[in-house]
Design an enzyme around this catalytic site. Structure first.
Site, PDB file in Angstrom:
ATOM      1  CD  GLU A  83      -1.510  -2.282   1.989  1.00  0.00           C
ATOM      2  OE1 GLU A  83      -0.287  -2.524   2.044  1.00  0.00           O
ATOM      3  OE2 GLU A  83      -2.367  -3.043   2.479  1.00  0.00           O
TER       4      GLU A  83
ATOM      5  N   GLY B  68      27.114  -3.941 -20.317  1.00  0.00           N
ATOM      6  CA  GLY B  68      26.287  -5.119 -20.587  1.00  0.00           C
ATOM      7  C   GLY B  68      24.870  -4.825 -21.002  1.00  0.00           C
ATOM      8  CB  SER B  69      21.879  -3.800 -19.238  1.00  0.00           C
ATOM      9  OG  SER B  69      22.246  -2.679 -18.491  1.00  0.00           O
TER      10      SER B  69
ATOM     11  CG  HIS C 196      30.466  -3.455 -13.748  1.00  0.00           C
ATOM     12  ND1 HIS C 196      30.975  -2.202 -13.979  1.00  0.00           N
ATOM     13  CD2 HIS C 196      29.236  -3.264 -13.233  1.00  0.00           C
ATOM     14  CE1 HIS C 196      30.083  -1.304 -13.609  1.00  0.00           C
ATOM     15  NE2 HIS C 196      29.016  -1.920 -13.158  1.00  0.00           N
TER      16      HIS C 196
ATOM     17  CD  GLU D 274      29.187   4.974  -9.625  1.00  0.00           C
ATOM     18  OE1 GLU D 274      28.367   4.036  -9.716  1.00  0.00           O
ATOM     19  OE2 GLU D 274      29.105   5.869  -8.802  1.00  0.00           O
TER      20      GLU D 274
ATOM     21  CG  HIS E  72      23.549   6.506 -11.981  1.00  0.00           C
ATOM     22  ND1 HIS E  72      24.907   6.297 -12.079  1.00  0.00           N
ATOM     23  CD2 HIS E  72      23.029   5.356 -11.507  1.00  0.00           C
ATOM     24  CE1 HIS E  72      25.188   5.069 -11.671  1.00  0.00           C
ATOM     25  NE2 HIS E  72      24.071   4.479 -11.318  1.00  0.00           N
TER      26      HIS E  72
HETATM   27  N1  GLN Z   1      25.886  -6.153 -16.505  1.00  0.00           N
HETATM   28  C1  GLN Z   1      24.983  -5.412 -15.678  1.00  0.00           C
HETATM   29  C2  GLN Z   1      24.329  -4.320 -16.507  1.00  0.00           C
HETATM   30  O1  GLN Z   1      24.950  -3.847 -17.418  1.00  0.00           O
HETATM   31  C3  GLN Z   1      25.686  -4.787 -14.506  1.00  0.00           C
HETATM   32  C4  GLN Z   1      24.745  -4.054 -13.594  1.00  0.00           C
HETATM   33  C5  GLN Z   1      25.354  -3.580 -12.299  1.00  0.00           C
HETATM   34  O2  GLN Z   1      26.521  -3.422 -12.167  1.00  0.00           O
HETATM   35  N2  GLN Z   1      24.563  -3.307 -11.311  1.00  0.00           N
HETATM   36  O3  GLN Z   1      23.207  -3.929 -16.237  1.00  0.00           O
HETATM   37 ZN    ZN Z   2      27.358  -1.139 -12.274  1.00  0.00          ZN
END
Ligand code: GLN
Ligand code: ZN
Length: 733
Positions: free
Chosen positions: A16, A410-411, A618, A642, A671
């Site tokens: 909720e 990757g994504s 990573h 990062e 981000h």
């Molecule tokens: N391989 C993942 C992506 O690219 C890594 C995500 C992450 O580090 N949180 O989304």
């Molecule tokens: Zn990451």
């Protein structure tokens, strides 16, 4: 003997909280409806507490985050707390406060930015307001030390003087609460379970010396043991809450030094972090022992806030019945406290007897072959055949990459369409074949796009994955998923941790189809993409019947099977993501060696590949200084991290550490939707080139691109590739 509980999830049995707050954001609910919805949730929470335990706090509710509320209370962000838009602006507007992990949990709080000159004043007496609405509970506060420890902008040495300046404000608050009639005041100080500097200890004692004289304070610590516990004994406070589940050294201190008879010992005896039912008889014995050791007044309680557990097991009708009867979420923890009190004061009843007697056996949870594999591991299984320097030579010859190779993490964008298709597949609206074709189409488009962009190492895009842990956990035996087991990760964002209950094994290849399909479409190398064992563990509830490293090794072996399959299929690079490697670390640095030892071993076991296979990992965080050598322990060939947001801090961490491997400190922040310019990327690169030998250097974004839109991703990557080309021209020679 009293029972006490705190930190009950604010989410609500039907999420909720999420519905009400997001309803307001979307304009579906007005301010009054939002307030009413939240009040209802608070009432439900109070009722649940009252049903099972003798006492509990009031005023734990927040519209977004309790640290944000504390900052407003102390006048750091002096908005009108009635002005919801100003409030939510701080939480999630364009200029929102940054977010970070709350201790070693998966909850994120909003970080206040302080300076040595920050002035504090009582701007919003939130605890008093809450108490006046419900004068039967104990008003709830986050303590001054924890608040300062979790803020940014201070050097450690500046903390004591700010703490002194905060004291009068807190004194004013607790005084007002006492005058309003509060019997006790609940003050959360989990930061006392961290390593606390000598100067801090002195100041903390003087703060509570003052506060304790104003009002009866119950000081709550949790998540680990409190090294300075004996120093608290002389303070004029009314009670101390201790985590006796995850703070094992607390138990030793109590056994050796006792506990003062003028204070209440609030014994955190049922687990707030994991889901396994408490063995009531063992817990009762422990309480009796405590009584004998200390002679103190004891209340029994949860060991840490219950918000790290889902609300209730009641609705988990699909779970393996053997598992369902063995787990407890937040509501069941309250029930346990209730039963424990019965057991201690009246003896066994039907209810206490049946709590730990189970109907279904668990033989099917165990896989002898997996256990044997772990038992037979030898040191060689954890070490690659050749050292990094020799491997890197073979890999260079094989991959033939240019200087400053470009890649991604990757994504790629998970568009509404991708999510809809996955949903349609999950609910049976489209067939597995249709879904597979759709994913292949996405991979095809992405490979073409990456080639057009001129990236050097390609990825398949992770379109088939919702969540990087869930995707793998679903494909492994021994790991269960709840239907309703949601937790708040931050704000209104929820996730459902898996439960690792039995021996873990892979039943079939997990990623092979998508990765090899992507590789079949291009001459460029494609990276295989896996989630590492430490991260799978960190974002799940984990069985406790075997040591955690064994669970990690089981998962690692399952992942290593995948690595072998990928290698055999000709995949030259494999990335094993470990974003949780650092955050899973214990609170105290003294415990780090032991933790990182098994964490690194698990990673190495998963990553045990042929010398000519390049292993990437990573991690997404930027406070690297203290953990660089632990990252070295992983023996990866390449790490991507990062760095863009931290204004060079990451790179300067490496200035003091001779890192011999290859590294890709992210060159732009994923981000924000802002598109990084070629110049801004070159600035990051130029800085890095001064620190790392250029042969060691990779060019990539900070993290995965899944939350971004294509309109942002394509120009950003175009600029990144351009910047890499410029650098190559300049330094290529
Ligand atoms: N391989 C993942 C992506 O690219 C890594 C995500 C992450 O580090 N949180 O989304
Ligand atoms: Zn990451």
């Amino acid at each position: 003997m009293r029972t006490y509980a705190y930190g009950y999830p604010r989410l609500g049995e039907n999420r909720e909280f999420k519905r009400v707050v997001e309803g307001y954001w979307q304009g579906k609910l007005d301010k009054t409806q939002l307030r009413e919805g939240i009040r209802q949730l608070e009432r439900q929470r109070d009722d649940t507490y009252a049903q099972f335990v003798d006492a509990h706090p009031v005023g734990e509710m927040t519209l977004y985050d309790h640290l944000l509320d504390t900052a407003i209370m102390l006048g750091i962000y002096p908005i009108d707390p009635e002005d919801l838009d100003a409030y939510f602006d701080l939480a999630r507007g364009a200029e929102a406060l940054p977010m970070t992990k709350w201790f070693n949990t998966n909850y994120h709080y909003l970080v206040s930015h302080l300076s040595p000159h920050t002035e504090f004043r009582l701007h919003w007496n939130k605890p008093l307001q809450a108490y006046q609405q419900k004068p039967s509970g104990y008003p709830y506060l986050i303590g001054p030390y924890t608040f300062l420890r979790l803020s940014r902008g201070l050097e450690p040495a500046q903390l004591p003087s700010l703490l002194e300046r905060l004291t009068p404000v807190y004194a004013e608050i607790v005084q007002s609460l006492k005058e309003a009639g509060a019997a006790y005041i609940h003050v959360d100080e989990p930061a006392l379970a961290m390593e606390v500097a000598e100067d801090d200890v002195r100041t903390i004692c003087s703060v509570y010396q003052t506060l304790g004289q104003h009002a009866p304070i119950l000081l709550f610590t949790y998540y680990d043991s409190v090294d300075l516990l004996p120093a608290l004994y002389d303070l004029p406070i009314a009670g101390v809450g201790l985590d006796l589940v995850h703070g094992k050294r607390n138990r030793e201190t109590l056994a050796q030094q006792g506990f003062p008879s003028d204070k209440v010992l609030i014994a955190g005896i049922v687990d707030g972090r994991n889901v396994w039912k408490t063995d009531l008889r063992v817990a009762a014995e422990r309480v009796r022992q405590l009584q004998a050791q200390t002679g103190a007044t004891i209340w029994i309680s949860n060991a840490s806030p219950l918000m790290h557990l889902p609300v209730t097991v009641d609705w988990e009708t699909q779970l393996d019945p053997a598992l369902r009867e063995r787990i407890a979420f937040a509501k069941e923890r309250l029930q346990e406290l209730n039963l424990l009190k019965t057991l201690l004061t009246e003896g066994e009843t039907d209810a206490t007897r049946s709590w730990n007697s189970y109907q279904h056996d668990t033989r099917h949870w165990y896989l002898p072959a997996v256990q044997q594999r772990v038992a037979q591991l030898t040191p060689a299984d954890f070490e690659r055949e050749l050292p990094y320097t020799e491997r890197s030579q073979l890999q260079r010859e094989r991959l033939q990459l240019p200087l400053f190779p470009t890649t991604t993490i990757g994504s790629f964008p998970q568009t509404a369409e991708v999510r809809q298709m996955r949903q349609a597949y999950r609910t049976g609206k489209i067939s597995p074949q249709e879904y597979e074709q759709y994913i292949q189409q996405q991979i095809r488009d992405l490979v073409r796009r990456q080639e057009e962009l001129g990236l050097d190492v390609l990825v398949h895009g992770e379109f088939e994955r919702t969540d990087m842990v869930e995707f793998f956990a679903e494909k492994m035996e021994g790991i269960a998923f709840t239907q309703h087991g949601w937790l708040l990760s931050y704000g209104t964002r929820v996730y459902r941790p898996p439960i690792i209950y039995g021996d873990v094994a892979r039943t079939q290849p997990m990623t092979l189809k998508e990765i090899t399909y992507a590789q079949s479409l291009t001459q460029k190398p494609v990276k295989g993409m896996l989630t590492g064992p430490v991260t799978i563990i960190a974002w799940s509830y984990v069985r406790e019947d075997i040591p955690i490293e064994q669970v990690a090794y089981q998962i690692a072996l399952a992942l290593n099977d995948e690595v072998r399959d990928l290698e055999e299929a000709g995949i030259p690079i494999i990335q094993i993501d470990e974003p949780a490697y650092r955050e899973r670390a214990p609170l105290k640095k003294a415990d780090w060696d032991a933790y990182f030892h098994w964490a690194a071993q698990a990673f190495k076991l998963a990553a045990h590949a042929q010398p000519q296979t390049q292993v990437h990992t990573h991690m997404c965080y930027s406070d690297f200084g203290a953990v660089l050598h632990y990252i070295d322990w992983m023996d990866a060939d390449v790490i991507t991290i990062e760095a863009a947001r931290s204004r060079g801090e990451v790179i300067s961490a490496f200035e003091h550490y001779n890192y011999a491997r290859q590294i890709g400190p992210g060159v732009f922040d994923v981000h924000t939707p802002a598109i990084p310019s070629v110049e801004s990327i070159e600035t990051v690169l130029e800085r890095a080139v001064r620190v790392f030998p250029k042969e060691q250097f990779w060019v990539n974004p900070d993290c995965g691109l899944k939350t971004r839109r294509w309109e942002e991703v394509l120009p950003a990557l175009r600029n990144m590739v351009l910047a890499a080309h410029n650098l190559r021209a300049k330094y290529g020679g």
